[in-house]
Design a protein around this motif. Structure first.
Motif, PDB file in Angstrom:
ATOM      1  N   ASN A 208       0.843  -1.190   0.000  1.00 50.08           N
ATOM      2  CA  ASN A 208       0.000   0.000   0.000  1.00 50.08           C
ATOM      3  C   ASN A 208       0.879   1.241   0.000  1.00 50.08           C
ATOM      4  OD1 ASN A 208      -2.272  -1.703   0.379  1.00 50.08           O
ATOM      5  ND2 ASN A 208      -2.003  -1.620   2.608  1.00 50.08           N
ATOM      6  N   ALA A 209       0.771   2.059  -1.014  1.00 54.49           N
ATOM      7  CA  ALA A 209       1.490   3.331  -1.061  1.00 54.49           C
ATOM      8  C   ALA A 209       0.543   4.418  -0.574  1.00 54.49           C
ATOM      9  CB  ALA A 209       1.989   3.623  -2.466  1.00 54.49           C
ATOM     10  N   VAL A 210       0.568   4.640   0.717  1.00 50.98           N
ATOM     11  CA  VAL A 210      -0.371   5.582   1.341  1.00 50.98           C
ATOM     12  C   VAL A 210       0.365   6.415   2.379  1.00 50.98           C
ATOM     13  CG1 VAL A 210      -2.453   4.193   0.977  1.00 50.98           C
ATOM     14  CG2 VAL A 210      -1.059   3.795   3.009  1.00 50.98           C
ATOM     15  N   GLY A 211      -0.189   7.578   2.650  1.00 51.31           N
ATOM     16  CA  GLY A 211       0.337   8.414   3.708  1.00 51.31           C
ATOM     17  C   GLY A 211      -0.311   8.078   5.039  1.00 51.31           C
ATOM     18  N   VAL A 275       6.783   2.174   3.970  1.00 52.43           N
ATOM     19  CA  VAL A 275       7.842   2.845   4.723  1.00 52.43           C
ATOM     20  C   VAL A 275       9.104   1.986   4.750  1.00 52.43           C
ATOM     21  CG1 VAL A 275       8.500   3.724   6.995  1.00 52.43           C
ATOM     22  CG2 VAL A 275       6.197   4.152   6.108  1.00 52.43           C
ATOM     23  N   ALA A 276       8.943   0.671   4.959  1.00 48.79           N
ATOM     24  CA  ALA A 276      10.089  -0.234   5.049  1.00 48.79           C
ATOM     25  C   ALA A 276      10.870  -0.313   3.748  1.00 48.79           C
ATOM     26  CB  ALA A 276       9.624  -1.624   5.457  1.00 48.79           C
ATOM     27  N   THR A 277      10.219  -0.010   2.613  1.00 44.34           N
ATOM     28  CA  THR A 277      10.895  -0.054   1.308  1.00 44.34           C
ATOM     29  C   THR A 277      11.322   1.333   0.845  1.00 44.34           C
ATOM     30  OG1 THR A 277       8.732  -0.012   0.215  1.00 44.34           O
ATOM     31  CG2 THR A 277       9.744  -2.166   0.573  1.00 44.34           C
ATOM     32  N   GLY A 278      11.401   2.278   1.771  1.00 47.31           N
ATOM     33  CA  GLY A 278      11.926   3.597   1.446  1.00 47.31           C
ATOM     34  C   GLY A 278      10.900   4.628   1.058  1.00 47.31           C
ATOM     35  N   GLY A 279       9.613   4.311   1.225  1.00 52.16           N
ATOM     36  CA  GLY A 279       8.575   5.276   0.888  1.00 52.16           C
ATOM     37  C   GLY A 279       8.596   6.480   1.809  1.00 52.16           C
TER      38      GLY A 279
END
Length: 325
Positions: A208-211, A275-279
């Motif tokens: 999930n690419a979310v804020g 986040v763990a993948t640098g997001g």
């Protein structure tokens, strides 16, 4: 040099992605309809993806292929033609593929929609994901963004509130009285940069690419503050808004970002893998400042794809305030 094929790349997210890929040093080719100008040294191969020979010109080995489509036919046919030519396949999906929005904090293991007609956004994205898993499962990244916002937003959702508060000035603004509502967005620039970095590195599966999830009330408060709003914010109950045929979320005669009750998981998904993948995530305040400036450039009173016109809003305000006295 890393060779990246972008299927799409001329739209809002796509053009940002091409920019970001070029900063990694990648050699970028886009296959898309039309003849849009691309940034830098990126090259465009104009093709209609419905054509039988749509992918003939790009049948070569690529370090990475990124597909942005939400068209089921295009996505599946691209995999059929090109899966064997991609060292890494990255498909841009959506958090709308989840079957349920009942649980806050659900992660990527939550069930997806199963079936649905062609043309249904969530069902089409889920079908593209399924085809990608079948053909490139060990070389695959599936990114599921939430609501994408930022300067240039063609949906007109993310900029509605700062733009409306600025337009109203000292006048009233109609808002939903949705104290429990949540908002979870990602800035288009942060998303594009993450996709570009990930495309030229190892596959990471689905995420999930979310804020961060924040209260809708907080978004409204901050949007009003940065817009210099000095008028009255009139918070109308959801029931009344629905009776007046005001739409949820997006589109004409809507209040953007407003959601029905009973969807605690929709704007409250886990972002741990991102986040763990640098997001990364720029602050809500930074996003609101940027979209306010973008709204100012584009015109606060322009025709919008999402939101109420000022005339619609004033009529609703008159009706609501009259009924409350």
């Amino acid at each position: 040099m890393t060779a990246v094929l972008v299927l799409g790349g001329t739209g809002w997210l796509g053009s940002r992605l091409v920019d970001a890929l070029l900063t990694t040093g990648a050699d970028v080719i886009c296959l898309a309809r039309g003849s849009s100008t691309l940034p830098g040294d990126a090259r465009l191969i104009p093709r209609d993806r419905d054509a039988d020979d749509a992918y003939d010109a790009v049948l070569r080995d690529w370090d990475a292929i990124v597909d942005l489509t939400s068209n089921r036919h295009h996505g599946v046919r691209a995999l059929e033609a090109l899966a064997g030519h991609a060292g890494h396949w990255l498909t841009v999906s959506t958090v709308s593929v989840y079957a349920s929005n009942d649980t806050a904090g659900d992660d990527e293991t939550a069930a997806l929609v199963d079936g649905g007609p062609v043309g249904d956004y969530a069902a089409d994205k889920a079908a593209i994901e399924a085809a990608a898993v079948e053909r490139v499962h060990d070389r695959l990244t599936v990114v599921r963004p939430g609501l994408i916002v930022g300067p240039g937003d063609p949906s007109d959702r993310g900029g509605y509130w700062p733009g409306r508060f600025a337009l109203a000035g000292s006048g009233p603004v109609l808002a939903p009285a949705a104290a429990d509502g949540r908002v979870q967005v990602i800035d288009v620039r942060d998303l594009a940069e993450w996709i570009a970095r990930t495309a030229v590195s190892a596959p990471v599966g689905a995420l999930n690419a979310v804020g961060s999830s924040v209260a809708l009330g907080t978004v409204l408060d901050e949007a009003a503050r940065i817009a210099g709003f000095t008028g009255q914010r009139v918070d109308a109950p959801s029931e009344w808004l629905v009776e007046q045929q005001v739409q949820y979320w997006a589109g004409p005669r809507s209040l953007p970002l407003w959601l029905p009750d009973g969807m605690p998981g929709f704007a409250n998904r886990s972002r741990d893998r991102y986040v763990a993948t640098g997001g990364t995530e720029r602050s809500l305040l930074a996003i609101l400042h940027d979209v306010l400036e973008d709204e100012r450039r584009r015109g606060f009173d322009r025709a919008r794809r999402s939101g109420l016109t000022r005339a619609e809003e004033r009529e609703l305000l008159d009706t609501y305030l009259a009924s409350a006295t």
